[in-house]
Design an enzyme around this catalytic site. Structure first.
Site, short mmCIF file in Angstrom:
data_model
loop_
_atom_site.label_atom_id
_atom_site.label_comp_id
_atom_site.label_asym_id
_atom_site.label_seq_id
_atom_site.Cartn_x
_atom_site.Cartn_y
_atom_site.Cartn_z
N LYS A 44 0.66 -1.10 -0.07
CA LYS A 44 0.04 0.32 -0.02
C LYS A 44 0.99 1.29 -0.01
O LYS A 44 1.97 1.30 0.61
CB LYS A 44 -0.80 0.02 1.13
CG LYS A 44 -1.99 0.92 1.27
CD LYS A 44 -2.69 1.17 2.73
CE LYS A 44 -3.94 2.45 2.71
NZ LYS A 44 -4.41 2.14 4.07
N SER A 101 -9.40 2.24 3.32
CA SER A 101 -8.52 2.93 2.28
C SER A 101 -7.55 1.73 1.42
O SER A 101 -6.83 2.31 0.59
CB SER A 101 -7.66 4.06 3.23
OG SER A 101 -6.98 3.23 4.12
N SER A 103 -9.65 0.17 7.53
CA SER A 103 -9.25 0.25 6.15
C SER A 103 -8.60 -1.02 5.46
O SER A 103 -8.33 -1.16 4.41
CB SER A 103 -8.01 1.25 6.17
OG SER A 103 -8.91 2.63 6.13
#
Length: 460
Positions: free
Chosen positions: A75, A149, A173
Site C-alpha cells: 500500500k 483505504s 481500512s
C-alpha cells in the site's frame, strides 16, 4: 490469464520445485497486465525490479524463508526503497531512501515486491478514489467501489493479480475493503506490526497488515512481519504462532453478537443483518455458545475524531508540498486546528475509557460477531465533488462497526460469507480480546472450512 496462487500454495510450490520465483512473478505481471487496466489497483508496477529480485530468490541456497519467492504488493503509505511514498496523492516527489520495516521483513522472509497499490490520500476515507490516479474498481463488478483505504490492495488480491498485499487500518481500512472484495482481512492488535520509520500510524488508531484470500495466507504473512522496533510508540503483547492458530480447532467458544452500530442514526443493510444471523446459526451448528448482546457497543467518536484529525495534520505536515494535497485533505487539515497536543493526549485517555468499557464484554464472551459495514459497496464516484464534511458523512455507514476497535486496539477480522444476490461479496466481523488474534484465526479458519468462499473474483 495465468493462474496466480495464494501465499501458502506459491511458497509450497517453489519449495517443492514445481514453480520458480521468476515464474510466480511473471504470472502476477501477466495478471496485472490483463486486469489492472480495468480495475486501476496499482499505483506503480515494479516489473523489472521484481524480475531481478525473483531471480535472486531462485539462485538462493537453503534455508528458504516462509515467503520465499512469493510476490507481494505494498500500500502506498509504506516506504519502498526507490519509490515515492505518495500516500495516495501528489504532494511528495522524492523516492524513499530505504524500505519501511514491514517491507524489510517481507524481503527478509523471501517475498518479492511487485508494486505499490492505490489508496485515498492519507487513507482518510473508506473509498479508494484519489484524484491523482482516479478510482479503483471492485473486481466483482467494476461499477462498484472496492472500499478503502486499502482498496488498491484489496482489488489486486481479489482479482488474482497478487497472492497477498499489505494494507493499513486506522478506522476499518483493512476490514472494509476485505468485506467489499470477498477477502480475509485481520486488523491486528495495535502495535502488533511495526510502523517504522513512523513511530505510529494515526496515533493509537492505525495498524499494518495483509489482505489475503485465505486465513492461512494471512497467518503466514503475519508471522513473517510482526514485531517491533524501539521507535514504535505502541507495542502488542506476546502471542504464539499465527500459523499454528490458523491450523487448529478453536474449541467451544462463547460468542456474543449484535447488529446495532455504534453510530446513531445508521441502519445496517438487511443483507448484512442476514449475514450475521446466518453466521449465528452456523456457529451454533459448529458447537459454539452464541448469544445476542444485551448492551450496545460504546460510541468511539470522542476518541476517534481527534486522532483522525491529528493523523491528517501529522502526515500533511510531513509532505514536501502542502499545496498539492487534495482540497478535501487541506480542508480537513484546517478543520483539525483545535487538536493541540493536550487535546490529543485527552483523546488517548478517552480511548482508554472506551476500551475498558468495550472489553468488559469479554468477561462474558470470547469473541464478538457484528457486520463489517452498515452499507453495501457503493457505486464508484461516491466521493466525487465531496468536501471534507460531506466525505465524512458519506463514510459514516462504512465505519459504524469498525472504528470502535481501532480506538480500543482489539484485533478484529472481516470474514467472507460468500456472494449476495447483487453479485457482490458478503462478510461479517469477528472481534477478539486484546492480544488474542489466535482465537480469531482459529475461528475464522473453522468458518472458512464450513462455508468456503470464492477465492478469485470473476473476470468481467
Amino acid at each position: 490469464m495465468t493462474n496466480v496462487w495464494g501465499v501458502a500454495d506459491t511458497a509450497d510450490r517453489i519449495r517443492d520445485g514445481q514453480l520458480t520465483a521468476v515464474q510466480a512473478v511473471e504470472a502476477c505481471l501477466d495478471a496485472i497486465g490483463s486486469r489492472d487496466p480495468e480495475l486501476n489497483a496499482f499505483s506503480v508496477v515494479l516489473a523489472d525490479r521484481a524480475r531481478a529480485e525473483a531471480a535472486e530468490r531462485d539462485a538462493a541456497e537453503e534455508p528458504l524463508g516462509p515467503l520465499h519467492g512469493v510476490p507481494v504488493a505494498i500500500k502506498e503509505e509504506n516506504d519502498v526503497e526507490g519509490c515515492v511514498t505518495t500516500f495516495g496523492g501528489e504532494a511528495n516527489s522524492t523516492p524513499a531512501a530505504a524500505d519501511s520495516e514491514v517491507v524489510r521483513r517481507l524481503r527478509a522472509a523471501g517475498a518479492v515486491i511487485v508494486g505499490k497499490t492505490s489508496m485515498p490520500e492519507f487513507g482518510a476515507w473508506p473509498y479508494t478514489e484519489p484524484r491523482s490516479l482516479g478510482p479503483t474498481h471492485n473486481p466483482w463488478d467494476p461499477a462498484y467501489s472496492p472500499g478503502g483505504s486499502s482498496g488498491g490492495t484489496a482489488a489486486a488480491v481479489a482479482a488474482g493479480m497478487i497472492p497477498a498485499g499489505i494494507g493499513g487500518d486506522g478506522g476499518g481500512s483493512i476490514r472494509i475493503p476485505s468485506s467489499f472484495c470477498g477477502l480475509f482481512g485481520l486488523k491486528p492488535q495495535v502495535g502488533r506490526v511495526s510502523t517504522a520509520p513512523n513511530p505510529h500510524l494515526w496515533w493509537a488508531l492505525g495498524t499494518v497488515g495483509p489482505l489475503t484470500r485465505t486465513v492461512l495466507d494471512s497467518a503466514i504473512v503475519y508471522d513473517a512481519i510482526r514485531g517491533n522496533l524501539e521507535s514504535d510508540r505502541f507495542r502488542a503483547g506476546e502471542t504464539g504462532s499465527f500459523v499454528e492458530a490458523a491450523t487448529r480447532e478453536p474449541g467451544r467458544l462463547r460468542i456474543g453478537w449484535t447488529v446495532k452500530p455504534t453510530s446513531r442514526g445508521v441502519r445496517p443493510h438487511p443483507l448484512h443483518v442476514q449475514a450475521v444471523e446466518d453466521t449465528v446459526r452456523l456457529l451454533r451448528d459448529l458447537g459454539h455458545d452464541v448469544r445476542e448482546l444485551d448492551t450496545r457497543l460504546p460510541d468511539p467518536t470522542v476518541a476517534f475524531v481527534p486522532q483522525f484529525f491529528a493523523g491528517i495534520r501529522t502526515e500533511a505536515d510531513a509532505v514536501e508540498d502542502y499545496r498539492r494535497l487534495e482540497p478535501s485533505i487541506r480542508q480537513a487539515y484546517r478543520l483539525g486546528f483545535w487538536v493541540r497536543p493536550g487535546v490529543l493526549e485527552w483523546a488517548l485517555r478517552q480511548g482508554t475509557k472506551v476500551s475498558a468499557k468495550a472489553n468488559r464484554l469479554f468477561d462474558r464472551y470470547d469473541v464478538l460477531l457484528t457486520p463489517v459495514t452498515a452499507n453495501r459497496p457503493p457505486k464508484v464516484g461516491v466521493l466525487e465533488g465531496a468536501n471534507a464534511l460531506t466525505a465524512a458523512l458519506r463514510s459514516t455507514p462504512a465505519i459504524a462497526y469498525t472504528a470502535v476497535w481501532n480506538v480500543t486496539g482489539n484485533p478484529a477480522a472481516a470474514v467472507p460469507c460468500g456472494l449476495a444476490p447483487d453479485g457482490l461479496p458478503l462478510s461479517v466481523q469477528l472481534v477478539g480480546r486484546l492480544d488474542d488474534e489466535p482465537t480469531l484465526l482459529s475461528l475464522s479458519a473453522q468458518l472458512e472450512a464450513a462455508r468456503p468462499w470464492p477465492l478469485v473474483a470473476r473476470a468481467s
